[in-house]
Design an enzyme around this catalytic site. Structure first.
Site, PDB file in Angstrom:
ATOM      1  N   SER A  82       0.791  -1.238   0.000  1.00 34.68           N
ATOM      2  CA  SER A  82       0.000   0.000   0.000  1.00 34.68           C
ATOM      3  C   SER A  82       0.819   1.281   0.000  1.00 34.68           C
ATOM      4  O   SER A  82       0.264   2.357  -0.225  1.00 34.68           O
ATOM      5  CB  SER A  82      -0.936   0.021   1.207  1.00 34.68           C
ATOM      6  OG  SER A  82      -2.079  -0.739   0.922  1.00 34.68           O
ATOM      7  N   LYS A  85       0.565   3.469  -2.908  1.00 37.14           N
ATOM      8  CA  LYS A  85      -0.565   4.401  -3.088  1.00 37.14           C
ATOM      9  C   LYS A  85      -0.102   5.857  -3.048  1.00 37.14           C
ATOM     10  O   LYS A  85      -0.739   6.734  -3.631  1.00 37.14           O
ATOM     11  CB  LYS A  85      -1.641   4.125  -2.033  1.00 37.14           C
ATOM     12  CG  LYS A  85      -2.329   2.767  -2.243  1.00 37.14           C
ATOM     13  CD  LYS A  85      -3.127   2.302  -1.040  1.00 37.14           C
ATOM     14  CE  LYS A  85      -3.744   0.930  -1.308  1.00 37.14           C
ATOM     15  NZ  LYS A  85      -4.291   0.268  -0.122  1.00 37.14           N
ATOM     16  N   TYR A 206      -2.853  -1.968 -10.424  1.00 34.80           N
ATOM     17  CA  TYR A 206      -2.764  -1.871  -8.954  1.00 34.80           C
ATOM     18  C   TYR A 206      -1.907  -3.002  -8.369  1.00 34.80           C
ATOM     19  O   TYR A 206      -1.019  -2.763  -7.546  1.00 34.80           O
ATOM     20  CB  TYR A 206      -4.181  -1.885  -8.377  1.00 34.80           C
ATOM     21  CG  TYR A 206      -4.225  -2.022  -6.878  1.00 34.80           C
ATOM     22  CD1 TYR A 206      -3.905  -0.943  -6.052  1.00 34.80           C
ATOM     23  CD2 TYR A 206      -4.567  -3.232  -6.283  1.00 34.80           C
ATOM     24  CE1 TYR A 206      -3.942  -1.079  -4.663  1.00 34.80           C
ATOM     25  CE2 TYR A 206      -4.606  -3.370  -4.900  1.00 34.80           C
ATOM     26  CZ  TYR A 206      -4.290  -2.284  -4.099  1.00 34.80           C
ATOM     27  OH  TYR A 206      -4.310  -2.418  -2.730  1.00 34.80           O
ATOM     28  N   TYR A 258      -4.448   3.514   7.801  1.00 36.33           N
ATOM     29  CA  TYR A 258      -5.834   3.006   7.726  1.00 36.33           C
ATOM     30  C   TYR A 258      -6.602   3.378   8.993  1.00 36.33           C
ATOM     31  O   TYR A 258      -6.518   4.509   9.455  1.00 36.33           O
ATOM     32  CB  TYR A 258      -5.867   1.486   7.509  1.00 36.33           C
ATOM     33  CG  TYR A 258      -4.804   0.951   6.606  1.00 36.33           C
ATOM     34  CD1 TYR A 258      -4.817   1.282   5.260  1.00 36.33           C
ATOM     35  CD2 TYR A 258      -3.813   0.129   7.075  1.00 36.33           C
ATOM     36  CE1 TYR A 258      -3.854   0.782   4.406  1.00 36.33           C
ATOM     37  CE2 TYR A 258      -2.834  -0.373   6.225  1.00 36.33           C
ATOM     38  CZ  TYR A 258      -2.866  -0.047   4.902  1.00 36.33           C
ATOM     39  OH  TYR A 258      -1.911  -0.534   4.062  1.00 36.33           O
ATOM     40  N   VAL A 276       1.220  -3.920   3.663  1.00 35.35           N
ATOM     41  CA  VAL A 276       1.201  -5.259   4.270  1.00 35.35           C
ATOM     42  C   VAL A 276       2.472  -6.080   3.995  1.00 35.35           C
ATOM     43  O   VAL A 276       2.622  -7.171   4.529  1.00 35.35           O
ATOM     44  CB  VAL A 276      -0.058  -6.080   3.878  1.00 35.35           C
ATOM     45  CG1 VAL A 276      -1.310  -5.485   4.466  1.00 35.35           C
ATOM     46  CG2 VAL A 276      -0.166  -6.243   2.371  1.00 35.35           C
TER      47      VAL A 276
END
Ligand code: GLN
Length: 327
Positions: A82, A85, A206, A258, A276
């Protein structure tokens, strides 16, 4: 412990002792990280990630004045997951523009897990922010061009100051096979016209972006560039536009960890983005980038050793964005 002067490394006569303080603090922070690795688990929902060693803990700092510090397993490669991102959002804003991107994805934290589906239907028609999976898939779908992954890899290599960054094919294929939850979100977003093209293309992009291998040093470089308003402090080259850098850093504060973002803001107070794979990208405004690695995750998908290390470092070096006396 004396706090390191806020002008990155202070005056020249303070530098030698500041250097030693930072190096000692890093080593101590790695020890602190190691103390908690047993409280988490490596990710298994992407089968290839389950091969990681949960005991690996490493950190690297790059200051805007050109100094490097590292400790522990800072040289171990891992996939961005992530953390990608932050770079894909930069690329989407750069190529598709603010209005397009934020017509597809919102600006608000969710308070839900990174792979949650629930608010896609119950709230506004678009995902709430670009740091959750649904938001990142929607953001990726905005990037124009024949080969958006090539654009992404070019930008990642640039901002991480590492020309040899490349994809980890095993992790990519593993996630492509296992990523049914992300697939369901992409098809849902297609049905709502949030994704305009083929959802499989957005997903493939992605998955590839998440599967680029980095080290803590690569993340520290990107953090340093962000800390320096998008400019590589060594070469003086602008690598990302200022308005985009501000948006990325702000999302790192509000959504970077998050549904753990609030607690992390209180405890560490350093804009950060986790993945992760066990990495955390952190930015100390105007001062340094920090890259952290420990693949042992809590149930929210954040690195337990990494977070603990950063909390410790924040206290010992006075890095909280509202620095002052910390408990
Ligand atoms: N590739 C991962 C996924 O989509 C990224 C998630 C993460 O790092 N939190 O599930």
């Amino acid at each position: 412990m004396r706090q390191v002067s806020s002008s990155v490394l202070g005056s020249s006569d303070e530098r030698g002792s500041d250097r030693r303080i930072i190096q000692k603090a890093l080593e101590k922070a790695v020890d602190e990280g190691k103390r908690v690795t047993k409280t988490g688990r490596v990710a298994t929902y992407i089968p290839e990630l389950s091969k990681a060693d949960p005991e690996h803990v490493g950190v690297c700092i790059k200051t805007v004045t050109g100094e490097t510090y590292s400790a522990g397993d800072w040289h171990e490669p891992f996939t961005m997951q992530s953390i990608s991102k932050t770079i894909s959002l930069t690329l989407a804003l750069q190529t598709a523009g603010y209005d397009k991107v934020f017509s597809k994805v919102g600006l608000e934290p969710t308070g839900d897990s990174f792979n949650s589906i629930v608010k896609l239907e119950t709230r506004t028609a678009h995902p709430l922010n670009p740091m959750i999976n649904a938001g990142a898939i929607a953001t990726a779908s905005c990037i124009p061009g024949e080969d958006p992954f090539e654009l992404y890899l070019d930008l990642a290599r640039k901002v991480c100051l590492n020309k040899s960054l490349s994809i980890n094919l095993e992790v990519y294929l593993s996630e492509k096979r296992a990523g049914m939850r992300n697939r369901s979100m992409a098809y849902w977003m297609k049905s709502e016209n949030i994704i305009e093209g083929d959802p499989e293309d957005a997903l493939d992009l992605y998955f590839r972006m998440c599967s680029v291998n980095v080290t803590a040093e690569d993340l520290a470089n990107w953090g340093m560039v962000l800390a320096n308003d998008g400019v590589d402090p060594i070469s003086g080259e602008r690598l990302a536009e200022s308005w985009i850098v501000r948006i990325v850093k702000t999302f790192m504060v509000t959504c970077g960890m998050y549904d753990g973002s609030g607690e992390f803001a209180i405890k560490a107070g350093i804009p950060s983005k986790s993945g992760v794979g066990g990495g955390i990208l952190s930015v100390v405004e105007g001062r340094m980038g920090i890259g952290v690695f420990n693949p042992s995750l809590d149930f929210k998908g954040n690195s337990v050793g990494g977070m603990h290390l950063l909390e410790h470092l924040s206290k010992s070096l006075g890095l909280h964005y509202f620095a002052g006396k910390q408990q």
